[in-house]
Design an enzyme around this catalytic site. Sequence first.
Site, PDB file in Angstrom:
ATOM      1  CB  THR A  84      19.857  15.581  27.403  1.00  0.00           C
ATOM      2  OG1 THR A  84      19.660  16.598  28.377  1.00  0.00           O
ATOM      3  CG2 THR A  84      21.045  14.731  27.797  1.00  0.00           C
ATOM      4  CE1 TYR A 144      31.472  20.697  37.923  1.00  0.00           C
ATOM      5  CE2 TYR A 144      31.687  23.083  37.864  1.00  0.00           C
ATOM      6  CZ  TYR A 144      32.226  21.841  38.129  1.00  0.00           C
ATOM      7  OH  TYR A 144      33.503  21.740  38.606  1.00  0.00           O
ATOM      8  CB  ILE A 167       9.622  15.199  26.579  1.00  0.00           C
ATOM      9  CG1 ILE A 167       8.645  16.381  26.645  1.00  0.00           C
ATOM     10  CG2 ILE A 167      10.773  15.510  25.610  1.00  0.00           C
ATOM     11  CD1 ILE A 167       9.274  17.696  27.073  1.00  0.00           C
ATOM     12  CE  LYS A 202      12.450  15.103  29.167  1.00  0.00           C
ATOM     13  NZ  LYS A 202      13.495  15.200  28.108  1.00  0.00           N
ATOM     14  NE  ARG A 228      21.194  12.942  30.741  1.00  0.00           N
ATOM     15  CZ  ARG A 228      22.139  12.518  29.902  1.00  0.00           C
ATOM     16  NH1 ARG A 228      23.292  13.151  29.819  1.00  0.00           N
ATOM     17  NH2 ARG A 228      21.921  11.451  29.146  1.00  0.00           N
ATOM     18  CE1 TYR A 285      14.492  16.376  31.716  1.00  0.00           C
ATOM     19  CE2 TYR A 285      16.032  17.360  30.161  1.00  0.00           C
ATOM     20  CZ  TYR A 285      15.502  16.238  30.774  1.00  0.00           C
ATOM     21  OH  TYR A 285      15.958  14.990  30.462  1.00  0.00           O
TER      22      TYR A 285
END
Length: 300
Positions: free
Chosen positions: A43, A106, A202, A160, A137, A132
Amino acid sequence: MFSGALTALITPFRDGELDVEALEGMVEHGIRQGIHGLVPCGTTGETPTLSEKEDRTVIETVVRVSNGRVPVIAGTGSNSTESAIKYTKMAEEAGADGSLQVAPYYNKPTQEGLYRHFSEISKSTDLPLILYNIPGRTGVAISAETTARLAEIPGVVGTKDATHSMDEISDLRRMCGTEFSILSGDDSLTLPIMALGGNGVISVAANVAPGAMSDLVTALRSPDATEVDRGRALHYEMLPLFRALFLETNPIPVKTAAALIGLCSDEMRLPLAPLSGKNLAYMEEMLETMPQLLPAPEEA
């Protein structure tokens, strides 16, 4: 197992194109400052705006410049399983050491859908996968139970975590075992996550302060209580930077900070817009207060 402080690399642009020279410099700067790994095309790297050709170029450049000195974990996730497999195979061909796989965004799959998605990707590649989990998000969270199921797959080696939940971290460590890597997805939560058994971070901040982030994580991993105390003190010293780098949507602030210390331009692609006004002024002022943490590239 992947561990330590790994940089979630920004992608430099100039005049609308990839700035490969700046990217090379950032990779070298981070390695010379002691960073433990590099994560391109996440990202923070504005991956949604990169073409497939650009994605490959970024990964190949980072692999070439790092030259085996640190692991390269390429972001190759997608909300399409087929696309994630395609990009993961591409990263494997480019020489990456691992793949970062974001939860599908989404379309909001169920936990069973998440399990099948990551399982299929793992079957398609020899690269070890880092999950992740960033529901803020993606709109969907990978539960600790699903992560534990996935941890039974040999190719799924870590996660992560950007859930902001310490209960989640506790459950992950309890359910996934000590060999499973848990990496913080937020710089400011590196300390508490490592206190619960996490293995590192990260890091967005490592773009501009790779040495300090490496030092922080190394200290927190030490069996020496004095070193751990030093790591805790460094956390508080860096906290203003961590917060400033999220004044606006990532990677807007960190790209601005990178430009201010001479790493690359602050150019980004729409729909992201550069930092300006009071937020820009605050970033400039904040960076002036901590030059010891932010060495210029030529000082690396």
